[in-house]
Design a protein around this motif. Structure first.
Motif, PDB file in Angstrom:
ATOM      1  N   VAL A 221      -8.046  40.946 -60.736  1.00  0.00           N
ATOM      2  CA  VAL A 221      -8.285  42.041 -61.345  1.00  0.00           C
ATOM      3  C   VAL A 221      -9.301  43.013 -61.058  1.00  0.00           C
ATOM      4  N   VAL A 222      -9.104  44.303 -60.864  1.00  0.00           N
ATOM      5  CA  VAL A 222     -10.108  45.383 -60.680  1.00  0.00           C
ATOM      6  C   VAL A 222     -10.678  45.775 -61.979  1.00  0.00           C
ATOM      7  N   ASP A 223      -9.938  46.096 -62.864  1.00  0.00           N
ATOM      8  CA  ASP A 223     -10.391  46.488 -64.090  1.00  0.00           C
ATOM      9  C   ASP A 223      -9.257  46.498 -65.318  1.00  0.00           C
ATOM     10  N   ILE A 224      -9.786  45.952 -66.442  1.00  0.00           N
ATOM     11  CA  ILE A 224      -9.012  46.142 -67.594  1.00  0.00           C
ATOM     12  C   ILE A 224      -9.880  46.833 -68.736  1.00  0.00           C
ATOM     13  N   LEU A 225      -9.160  47.734 -69.348  1.00  0.00           N
ATOM     14  CA  LEU A 225     -10.037  48.743 -70.400  1.00  0.00           C
ATOM     15  C   LEU A 225      -8.835  49.494 -71.165  1.00  0.00           C
ATOM     16  N   PRO A 226      -9.574  49.989 -72.216  1.00  0.00           N
ATOM     17  CA  PRO A 226      -8.740  50.828 -73.152  1.00  0.00           C
ATOM     18  C   PRO A 226      -8.698  52.322 -72.344  1.00  0.00           C
ATOM     19  N   ARG A 227      -7.478  52.536 -72.037  1.00  0.00           N
ATOM     20  CA  ARG A 227      -7.370  53.879 -71.285  1.00  0.00           C
ATOM     21  C   ARG A 227      -7.972  55.069 -71.577  1.00  0.00           C
ATOM     22  N   TYR A 228      -7.572  55.615 -72.848  1.00  0.00           N
ATOM     23  CA  TYR A 228      -8.046  56.707 -73.558  1.00  0.00           C
ATOM     24  C   TYR A 228      -9.591  56.749 -74.039  1.00  0.00           C
ATOM     25  N   LEU A 229     -10.138  55.713 -74.111  1.00  0.00           N
ATOM     26  CA  LEU A 229     -11.515  55.526 -74.943  1.00  0.00           C
ATOM     27  C   LEU A 229     -12.579  55.609 -74.022  1.00  0.00           C
ATOM     28  N   PRO A 230     -13.977  55.940 -74.610  1.00  0.00           N
ATOM     29  CA  PRO A 230     -15.011  55.725 -73.719  1.00  0.00           C
ATOM     30  C   PRO A 230     -15.329  54.425 -73.410  1.00  0.00           C
ATOM     31  N   THR A 231     -16.315  54.470 -72.169  1.00  0.00           N
ATOM     32  CA  THR A 231     -16.638  53.388 -71.526  1.00  0.00           C
ATOM     33  C   THR A 231     -17.136  52.285 -72.383  1.00  0.00           C
ATOM     34  N   TRP A 232     -17.847  52.733 -73.128  1.00  0.00           N
ATOM     35  CA  TRP A 232     -18.590  51.991 -74.268  1.00  0.00           C
ATOM     36  C   TRP A 232     -17.837  51.036 -75.031  1.00  0.00           C
ATOM     37  N   MET A 233     -16.417  51.400 -75.098  1.00  0.00           N
ATOM     38  CA  MET A 233     -15.411  50.664 -75.957  1.00  0.00           C
ATOM     39  C   MET A 233     -14.865  49.662 -75.173  1.00  0.00           C
ATOM     40  N   LYS A 234     -15.078  49.488 -73.756  1.00  0.00           N
ATOM     41  CA  LYS A 234     -14.597  48.371 -72.934  1.00  0.00           C
ATOM     42  C   LYS A 234     -14.387  46.933 -73.590  1.00  0.00           C
ATOM     43  N   PRO A 235     -15.593  46.343 -73.903  1.00  0.00           N
ATOM     44  CA  PRO A 235     -15.499  45.130 -74.621  1.00  0.00           C
ATOM     45  C   PRO A 235     -14.614  44.777 -75.550  1.00  0.00           C
ATOM     46  N   ILE A 236     -13.970  45.944 -76.239  1.00  0.00           N
ATOM     47  CA  ILE A 236     -12.928  45.778 -77.210  1.00  0.00           C
ATOM     48  C   ILE A 236     -11.851  44.941 -76.888  1.00  0.00           C
ATOM     49  N   VAL A 237     -11.503  45.024 -75.394  1.00  0.00           N
ATOM     50  CA  VAL A 237     -10.140  44.262 -74.869  1.00  0.00           C
ATOM     51  C   VAL A 237     -10.258  42.741 -74.652  1.00  0.00           C
ATOM     52  N   HIS A 238     -11.642  42.335 -75.025  1.00  0.00           N
ATOM     53  CA  HIS A 238     -11.715  41.151 -74.821  1.00  0.00           C
ATOM     54  C   HIS A 238     -12.057  40.189 -76.595  1.00  0.00           C
ATOM     55  N   ILE A 239     -11.784  41.096 -77.564  1.00  0.00           N
ATOM     56  CA  ILE A 239     -11.609  40.547 -78.899  1.00  0.00           C
ATOM     57  C   ILE A 239     -10.286  40.481 -79.360  1.00  0.00           C
ATOM     58  N   PRO A 240      -9.755  39.172 -79.446  1.00  0.00           N
ATOM     59  CA  PRO A 240      -8.283  38.945 -79.689  1.00  0.00           C
ATOM     60  C   PRO A 240      -8.026  39.813 -81.142  1.00  0.00           C
ATOM     61  N   GLY A 241      -6.914  40.073 -81.687  1.00  0.00           N
ATOM     62  CA  GLY A 241      -6.712  40.741 -82.791  1.00  0.00           C
ATOM     63  C   GLY A 241      -7.011  42.122 -82.910  1.00  0.00           C
ATOM     64  N   LEU A 242      -8.253  42.429 -82.768  1.00  0.00           N
ATOM     65  CA  LEU A 242      -8.926  43.687 -82.974  1.00  0.00           C
ATOM     66  C   LEU A 242      -8.477  44.636 -81.762  1.00  0.00           C
ATOM     67  N   ARG A 243      -8.340  44.033 -80.619  1.00  0.00           N
ATOM     68  CA  ARG A 243      -8.027  44.812 -79.795  1.00  0.00           C
ATOM     69  C   ARG A 243      -6.692  45.264 -79.564  1.00  0.00           C
ATOM     70  N   GLU A 244      -5.704  44.493 -80.343  1.00  0.00           N
ATOM     71  CA  GLU A 244      -4.504  45.146 -80.391  1.00  0.00           C
ATOM     72  C   GLU A 244      -4.124  46.448 -81.284  1.00  0.00           C
ATOM     73  N   ILE A 245      -5.251  46.660 -82.054  1.00  0.00           N
ATOM     74  CA  ILE A 245      -5.309  47.884 -82.870  1.00  0.00           C
ATOM     75  C   ILE A 245      -6.148  48.953 -82.308  1.00  0.00           C
ATOM     76  N   VAL A 246      -7.382  48.483 -81.913  1.00  0.00           N
ATOM     77  CA  VAL A 246      -8.312  49.713 -81.486  1.00  0.00           C
ATOM     78  C   VAL A 246      -8.242  50.241 -79.886  1.00  0.00           C
ATOM     79  N   THR A 247      -7.695  49.204 -79.247  1.00  0.00           N
ATOM     80  CA  THR A 247      -7.472  49.561 -77.622  1.00  0.00           C
ATOM     81  C   THR A 247      -6.574  50.927 -77.597  1.00  0.00           C
TER      82      THR A 247
END
Length: 257
Positions: A221-247
């Protein structure tokens, strides 16, 4: 695992550091509002942004790239402008002909689930917003890894079903069910949606592909992130449930071992 490092706003020159800022997100979503009325503007903006982002992970000049499901070739054009040798593979003839009625010379008709390419034949396997349109997303991801050479890069981005645009043109009614949303669209417009749930669109989740990544022994894994969102939103991908909506749109960047 690395981070995005270099990032930049849509339309900036290759020399401009690519930064995943809030301003960039606003620009992308502003362009997205014109997807139906001015697709050249939206997809051109997104393609320039995406190639700048991709360049932050790997050199593109001289690289052999396959664009999976690239249709009319907006991404392929930008990749070639960056110096890459790019071929587009798409299963839909109409999509390939979308811009001028002709299939580009650099396009190949083929399925993302069974790519017409040799194992380890490309430096970069790229796909933007295609995974949610195939019935077997893990198989598509496996094919992307297969055709990539050892040390090469896989760039896989897709729209999450539970995101605000998960139902595409049937949104936000997909929150009441994909089939309901498709039937509602049909009643309203007198035709089936292009992105028809269960046929040309499926309920892709972050959890499904993150689980798939964990099972792989042939990629790092090189990176996993919300493609369109700011860098500071990156931790959202590690929160089950919420990541499905916000990412909104999940990006997996993988390097083949």
């Amino acid at each position: 695992m690395s981070n995005t490092g270099l990032t930049g706003a849509p339309g900036h020159s290759p020399a401009t550091p690519f930064r995943a800022t809030l301003g960039r997100s606003v620009a992308l979503f502003s362009a997205f509002r014109k997807e139906q009325t001015d697709p050249d503007h939206f997809y051109g903006t997104l393609a320039r942004d995406t190639v700048a982002q991709l360049r932050s992970y790997t050199p593109l000049d001289g690289a052999v790239v396959v664009d999976i499901g690239g249709g009319p070739g907006y991404f392929s054009d930008e990749l070639r402008a960056a110096g890459a040798h790019c071929v587009c593979v798409d299963a839909d003839v109409d999509e390939l002909r979308l811009r001028d009625g002709h299939i580009p010379d650099t396009a190949v008709l083929g399925s993302a689930l069974d790519m017409p390419m040799r194992t380890g034949s490309v430096d970069i396997c790229f796909s933007s917003n295609v995974l949610e349109h195939v019935p077997q997303p893990e198989r598509m991801a496996e094919e992307m890894v297969r055709v990539t050479r050892p040390g090469g890069l896989v760039y896989l981005s897709y729209t999450l079903w539970l995101s605000p645009w998960g139902g595409h043109e049937t949104s936000p009614w997909h929150y009441l069910g994909g089939r309901y949303a498709a039937e509602r669209f049909t009643r309203k417009h007198g035709r089936r949606p292009k992105n028809d749930f269960g046929s040309t669109m499926f309920a892709a989740s972050a959890a499904q592909m993150l689980t798939w990544v964990k099972t792989r022994t042939d990629v790092d894994v090189v990176d996993i992130l919300p493609r369109y969102l700011p860098t500071w939103m990156k931790p959202i991908v590690h929160i089950p449930g919420l990541r499905e909506i916000v990412t909104w749109n999940l990006l997996l960047v993988l390097r083949k071992r």
